[in-house]
Design a protein around this motif. Structure first.
Motif, PDB file in Angstrom:
ATOM      1  N   HIS A  55       0.809  -1.215   0.000  1.00 54.82           N
ATOM      2  CA  HIS A  55       0.000   0.000   0.000  1.00 54.82           C
ATOM      3  C   HIS A  55       0.846   1.270   0.000  1.00 54.82           C
ATOM      4  O   HIS A  55       0.381   2.324  -0.444  1.00 54.82           O
ATOM      5  CB  HIS A  55      -0.938   0.013   1.216  1.00 54.82           C
ATOM      6  CG  HIS A  55      -1.914  -1.127   1.234  1.00 54.82           C
ATOM      7  ND1 HIS A  55      -2.524  -1.569   2.385  1.00 54.82           N
ATOM      8  CD2 HIS A  55      -2.377  -1.931   0.248  1.00 54.82           C
ATOM      9  CE1 HIS A  55      -3.330  -2.585   2.101  1.00 54.82           C
ATOM     10  NE2 HIS A  55      -3.249  -2.823   0.809  1.00 54.82           N
ATOM     11  N   ASP A  56       2.082   1.182   0.479  1.00 52.30           N
ATOM     12  CA  ASP A  56       2.946   2.369   0.492  1.00 52.30           C
ATOM     13  C   ASP A  56       3.791   2.483  -0.774  1.00 52.30           C
ATOM     14  O   ASP A  56       4.670   3.349  -0.875  1.00 52.30           O
ATOM     15  CB  ASP A  56       3.849   2.363   1.727  1.00 52.30           C
ATOM     16  CG  ASP A  56       4.796   1.150   1.772  1.00 52.30           C
ATOM     17  OD1 ASP A  56       4.796   0.348   0.815  1.00 52.30           O
ATOM     18  OD2 ASP A  56       5.526   1.012   2.775  1.00 52.30           O
ATOM     19  N   GLY A  57       3.529   1.608  -1.763  1.00 49.05           N
ATOM     20  CA  GLY A  57       4.237   1.670  -3.036  1.00 49.05           C
ATOM     21  C   GLY A  57       5.489   0.818  -3.116  1.00 49.05           C
ATOM     22  O   GLY A  57       6.080   0.669  -4.194  1.00 49.05           O
ATOM     23  N   TYR A  87       4.239  -7.872   5.086  1.00 50.09           N
ATOM     24  CA  TYR A  87       4.044  -6.428   5.093  1.00 50.09           C
ATOM     25  C   TYR A  87       5.278  -5.726   4.545  1.00 50.09           C
ATOM     26  O   TYR A  87       6.341  -6.328   4.373  1.00 50.09           O
ATOM     27  CB  TYR A  87       3.710  -5.923   6.503  1.00 50.09           C
ATOM     28  CG  TYR A  87       4.614  -6.454   7.588  1.00 50.09           C
ATOM     29  CD1 TYR A  87       5.803  -5.812   7.929  1.00 50.09           C
ATOM     30  CD2 TYR A  87       4.277  -7.614   8.279  1.00 50.09           C
ATOM     31  CE1 TYR A  87       6.627  -6.298   8.915  1.00 50.09           C
ATOM     32  CE2 TYR A  87       5.095  -8.116   9.283  1.00 50.09           C
ATOM     33  CZ  TYR A  87       6.267  -7.456   9.599  1.00 50.09           C
ATOM     34  OH  TYR A  87       7.083  -7.949  10.582  1.00 50.09           O
ATOM     35  N   SER A  88       5.120  -4.465   4.257  1.00 52.05           N
ATOM     36  CA  SER A  88       6.149  -3.680   3.594  1.00 52.05           C
ATOM     37  C   SER A  88       7.421  -3.561   4.441  1.00 52.05           C
ATOM     38  O   SER A  88       7.351  -3.200   5.623  1.00 52.05           O
ATOM     39  CB  SER A  88       5.621  -2.273   3.301  1.00 52.05           C
ATOM     40  OG  SER A  88       6.670  -1.402   2.956  1.00 52.05           O
ATOM     41  N   ALA A 132       0.538  -1.292   6.062  1.00 52.63           N
ATOM     42  CA  ALA A 132       1.079  -1.350   4.696  1.00 52.63           C
ATOM     43  C   ALA A 132       1.176  -2.814   4.270  1.00 52.63           C
ATOM     44  O   ALA A 132       2.228  -3.436   4.342  1.00 52.63           O
ATOM     45  CB  ALA A 132       2.448  -0.670   4.622  1.00 52.63           C
ATOM     46  N   GLY A 133       0.030  -3.342   3.855  1.00 53.72           N
ATOM     47  CA  GLY A 133      -0.017  -4.704   3.343  1.00 53.72           C
ATOM     48  C   GLY A 133      -0.170  -4.713   1.838  1.00 53.72           C
ATOM     49  O   GLY A 133       0.060  -3.697   1.175  1.00 53.72           O
ATOM     50  N   THR A 134      -0.587  -5.860   1.310  1.00 58.43           N
ATOM     51  CA  THR A 134      -0.869  -5.981  -0.125  1.00 58.43           C
ATOM     52  C   THR A 134      -2.335  -6.284  -0.368  1.00 58.43           C
ATOM     53  O   THR A 134      -2.750  -6.488  -1.508  1.00 58.43           O
ATOM     54  CB  THR A 134      -0.042  -7.130  -0.737  1.00 58.43           C
ATOM     55  OG1 THR A 134      -0.357  -8.348  -0.042  1.00 58.43           O
ATOM     56  CG2 THR A 134       1.443  -6.855  -0.649  1.00 58.43           C
ATOM     57  N   GLY A 135      -3.141  -6.355   0.693  1.00 62.12           N
ATOM     58  CA  GLY A 135      -4.511  -6.820   0.597  1.00 62.12           C
ATOM     59  C   GLY A 135      -5.441  -5.888  -0.149  1.00 62.12           C
ATOM     60  O   GLY A 135      -5.066  -4.785  -0.564  1.00 62.12           O
ATOM     61  N   PRO A 136      -6.709  -6.307  -0.302  1.00 66.01           N
ATOM     62  CA  PRO A 136      -7.670  -5.539  -1.104  1.00 66.01           C
ATOM     63  C   PRO A 136      -8.087  -4.216  -0.479  1.00 66.01           C
ATOM     64  O   PRO A 136      -8.596  -3.339  -1.177  1.00 66.01           O
ATOM     65  CB  PRO A 136      -8.862  -6.491  -1.230  1.00 66.01           C
ATOM     66  CG  PRO A 136      -8.726  -7.439  -0.087  1.00 66.01           C
ATOM     67  CD  PRO A 136      -7.256  -7.598   0.141  1.00 66.01           C
ATOM     68  N   ASP A 141      -6.912   0.283  -4.945  1.00 71.90           N
ATOM     69  CA  ASP A 141      -7.123   0.274  -6.396  1.00 71.90           C
ATOM     70  C   ASP A 141      -6.102  -0.587  -7.127  1.00 71.90           C
ATOM     71  O   ASP A 141      -6.376  -1.069  -8.233  1.00 71.90           O
ATOM     72  CB  ASP A 141      -7.071   1.710  -6.949  1.00 71.90           C
ATOM     73  CG  ASP A 141      -8.290   2.520  -6.535  1.00 71.90           C
ATOM     74  OD1 ASP A 141      -9.405   1.967  -6.569  1.00 71.90           O
ATOM     75  OD2 ASP A 141      -8.121   3.690  -6.163  1.00 71.90           O
ATOM     76  N   SER A 142      -4.924  -0.771  -6.523  1.00 73.95           N
ATOM     77  CA  SER A 142      -3.856  -1.537  -7.181  1.00 73.95           C
ATOM     78  C   SER A 142      -3.870  -3.017  -6.810  1.00 73.95           C
ATOM     79  O   SER A 142      -2.934  -3.740  -7.161  1.00 73.95           O
ATOM     80  CB  SER A 142      -2.489  -0.943  -6.794  1.00 73.95           C
ATOM     81  OG  SER A 142      -2.408   0.416  -7.163  1.00 73.95           O
ATOM     82  N   PHE A 143      -4.912  -3.471  -6.122  1.00 73.54           N
ATOM     83  CA  PHE A 143      -4.936  -4.867  -5.690  1.00 73.54           C
ATOM     84  C   PHE A 143      -4.837  -5.808  -6.886  1.00 73.54           C
ATOM     85  O   PHE A 143      -5.544  -5.640  -7.879  1.00 73.54           O
ATOM     86  CB  PHE A 143      -6.218  -5.144  -4.902  1.00 73.54           C
ATOM     87  CG  PHE A 143      -6.328  -6.560  -4.407  1.00 73.54           C
ATOM     88  CD1 PHE A 143      -5.339  -7.096  -3.594  1.00 73.54           C
ATOM     89  CD2 PHE A 143      -7.410  -7.354  -4.756  1.00 73.54           C
ATOM     90  CE1 PHE A 143      -5.432  -8.405  -3.137  1.00 73.54           C
ATOM     91  CE2 PHE A 143      -7.516  -8.654  -4.295  1.00 73.54           C
ATOM     92  CZ  PHE A 143      -6.522  -9.187  -3.489  1.00 73.54           C
ATOM     93  N   TRP A 144      -3.965  -6.802  -6.764  1.00 75.13           N
ATOM     94  CA  TRP A 144      -3.685  -7.695  -7.890  1.00 75.13           C
ATOM     95  C   TRP A 144      -4.910  -8.486  -8.353  1.00 75.13           C
ATOM     96  O   TRP A 144      -4.986  -8.918  -9.504  1.00 75.13           O
ATOM     97  CB  TRP A 144      -2.555  -8.675  -7.514  1.00 75.13           C
ATOM     98  CG  TRP A 144      -2.828  -9.529  -6.304  1.00 75.13           C
ATOM     99  CD1 TRP A 144      -2.429  -9.296  -5.033  1.00 75.13           C
ATOM    100  CD2 TRP A 144      -3.573 -10.750  -6.268  1.00 75.13           C
ATOM    101  NE1 TRP A 144      -2.870 -10.285  -4.184  1.00 75.13           N
ATOM    102  CE2 TRP A 144      -3.566 -11.207  -4.921  1.00 75.13           C
ATOM    103  CE3 TRP A 144      -4.232 -11.516  -7.226  1.00 75.13           C
ATOM    104  CZ2 TRP A 144      -4.212 -12.384  -4.521  1.00 75.13           C
ATOM    105  CZ3 TRP A 144      -4.880 -12.693  -6.822  1.00 75.13           C
ATOM    106  CH2 TRP A 144      -4.860 -13.110  -5.496  1.00 75.13           C
TER     107      TRP A 144
END
Length: 521
Positions: A108-110, A173-174, A191-195, A213-216
């Motif tokens: 989430h933090d890029g 996590y990041s 700062a995860g990768t989740g939805p 918005d960037s969720f895989w």
């Protein structure tokens, strides 16, 4: 059979002021998104660091972060679904696990997701020695073999696929966030990768999750753009909110009000499979419950059938020891103690504890009507045999902190447990294995024979499950003999939500509601 006639029990409960049927509330709104929902949760986020969080944080964690794998509900065609690992395998000797990771994923933090990030997350969890770090005790090393290959080597064969799907202690996590430390997380950052990503936290009020918005996995038009996790500790207020449409989910229904919710055409009451159970942990180090016969007497003074029938109103079955009966490894030979006040009184006398010292305390979460009602009934049963029970209701954070310290701990402590991952060892380790500094072993129980059985079971779980089950069942029988807890309720699962939501599914391996699959008309 209870000394209080069963057919008069509901009236006794009502007369003693146990049942709370109403509470006024003022709706507090958060700016809505095109498709938004409100989830009424009964406790705030205590620990934001995903390496430490080990309680109600799961509501947030499982929607903001991802593990390597997800565990599928029992009966599914496949045991696991890919999360941040797309496929995986284990060596023939069971000691080396290789995970091929998902590409083109960002936190989430890029910060880009890769094998080094996965390694850092898991290693930091292990090194911090907090929360559910112990699930990785079999790990010898974690290596990033290349940018998208993670290799986990173990000292003995272990079910790393199962462990990697845990709802605590397995989130990735990041590394950028990790560098900022727990203090940064505990300001309400994630700062995860989740939805979903955390966009706002107002302590004691709410958490706002907005779609990533960037969720895989991508998005469609009807999925939830925003979910507000709103702190509502009063169960009657939760009921009022969902009936009024001010909440889309509730998490703490008062048992006596469930039927009225089921009769509401706008609300769905979904009964589900569950691996949750409730017990009152008995402090084995605090006088007078440091006496085993005194503890056994307390177990016989609990009216198991009445609590399940009247307090839980069909939402539970009587427990048979520490492990829910639907979890693999439960011991069917264990029976609930007989409710017998006469025998309990005899054991109290045999304990040698002077009658002048038959005074004990019990702490429970003050937002739970079930704990409250069961405790009041227990208080009356104990009064009939000469035991004075002081009730100490309070918020979870306070009573948990008090219970960790022998000086401030009560003699009995409420506990509802759900598995860190899908294994009976989670109860046996998390609640009862010897701890140098108490975390969830709030019985303050220590037994070297018990510890050895559990440790050996964990070692064999990945290579010889039948032998592991035998060891786990021996350990369960020791807990019953030592009367370390009043094991009274295997809870049935229950989702309660507004009818316009679709896609709500239950999985006993996870306590949280997964918001990503849901749509709202």
């Amino acid at each position: 059979m209870s000394l209080l006639k069963l057919n008069s029990l509901p009236a006794r409960l009502a007369l003693s002021g146990i049942v709370t049927l109403g509470a006024l509330y003022t709706p507090v709104t958060v700016a809505s998104a095109p498709n938004s929902a409100t989830y009424a949760m009964y406790a705030d986020i205590k620990d934001w660091d995903p390496s430490i969080a080990f309680s109600m944080e799961v509501v947030m964690l499982s929607n903001v972060y991802e593990p390597l794998l997800w565990y599928n509900p029992p009966g599914s065609e496949e045991k696991f679904s890919p999360a941040l690992a797309t496929d995986w395998n284990v060596s023939q000797d069971g000691l080396t696990w290789t995970f091929n990771l998902r590409k083109n994923v960002t936190f989430h933090d890029g910060t880009p997701f890769n094998a080094e990030a996965a390694k850092l997350s898991l290693q930091r969890t292990i090194d911090m020695k907090k929360g559910a770090y112990y699930i990785w005790s079999s790990v010898d090393s974690i290596e990033a073999s290349d940018d998208y290959t993670l290799t986990i080597k173990t000292k003995t064969p272990a079910a790393i696929d199962l462990i990697a799907s845990s709802q605590y202690g397995a989130y990735i996590y990041s590394p950028t966030a990790a560098d900022k430390g727990s203090e940064w997380f505990n300001q309400g950052n994630a700062a995860g990768t989740g939805p979903y990503k955390v966009s706002q936290w107002q302590k004691g009020q709410h958490v706002v999750l907005d779609k990533n918005d960037s969720f895989w996995g991508g998005w469609n038009d009807k999925q939830l753009d925003r979910v507000v996790l709103k702190l509502v500790s009063n169960p009657a207020t939760q009921v009022q909110m969902i009936k009024a449409g001010d909440a889309d989910f509730i998490s703490l229904p008062s048992a006596d009000l469930v039927q009225s919710l089921a009769n509401d055409k706008n609300i769905v009451v979904q009964d589900t499979a569950s691996w949750k159970n409730s017990q009152f942990l008995i402090n084995t180090q605090k006088y007078p419950t440091d006496n085993v016969k005194f503890r056994q007497a307390l177990s016989l003074a609990w009216d198991y059938e009445s609590v399940v029938d009247y307090v839980y109103a069909g939402g539970a079955t009587v427990a048979k020891g520490a492990i829910p009966s639907t979890m693999w490894g439960a011991d069917d030979s264990i029976k609930a103690p007989e409710f017998n006040l006469a025998k309990a009184r005899e054991l109290l006398k045999e304990s040698g504890v002077p009658k002048s010292d038959w005074n004990i305390s019990l702490a429970y979460i003050n937002s739970s009507e079930s704990y409250k009602n069961a405790s009041l009934l227990y208080q009356e049963n104990l009064r009939q045999i000469g035991v004075s029970l002081e009730l100490r209701p309070g918020p979870w954070g306070k009573i948990w902190n008090d219970a960790k310290n022998l000086r401030t701990a009560p003699n009995l402590q409420s506990m509802t447990w759900w598995p860190t991952y899908a294994t009976p060892s989670d109860w046996l380790i998390g609640l009862f294995r010897t701890e140098e500094s108490a975390s969830f072993n709030l019985s303050h129980y220590s037994n070297t024979q018990y510890d050895a059985l559990v440790d050996k079971g964990v070692q064999l779980e990945g290579s010889d499950r039948p032998q592991a089950i035998d060891l786990y069942q021996q350990a369960q029988r020791i807990l019953v003999d030592d009367a370390v807890a009043i094991f009274y309720a295997d809870l049935k699962g229950r989702n309660i939500y507004r009818k316009e939501l679709a896609g709500v599914r239950a999985n006993p391996a996870y306590t949280a509601t997964f918001f990503y699959p849901l749509t709202k008309d």
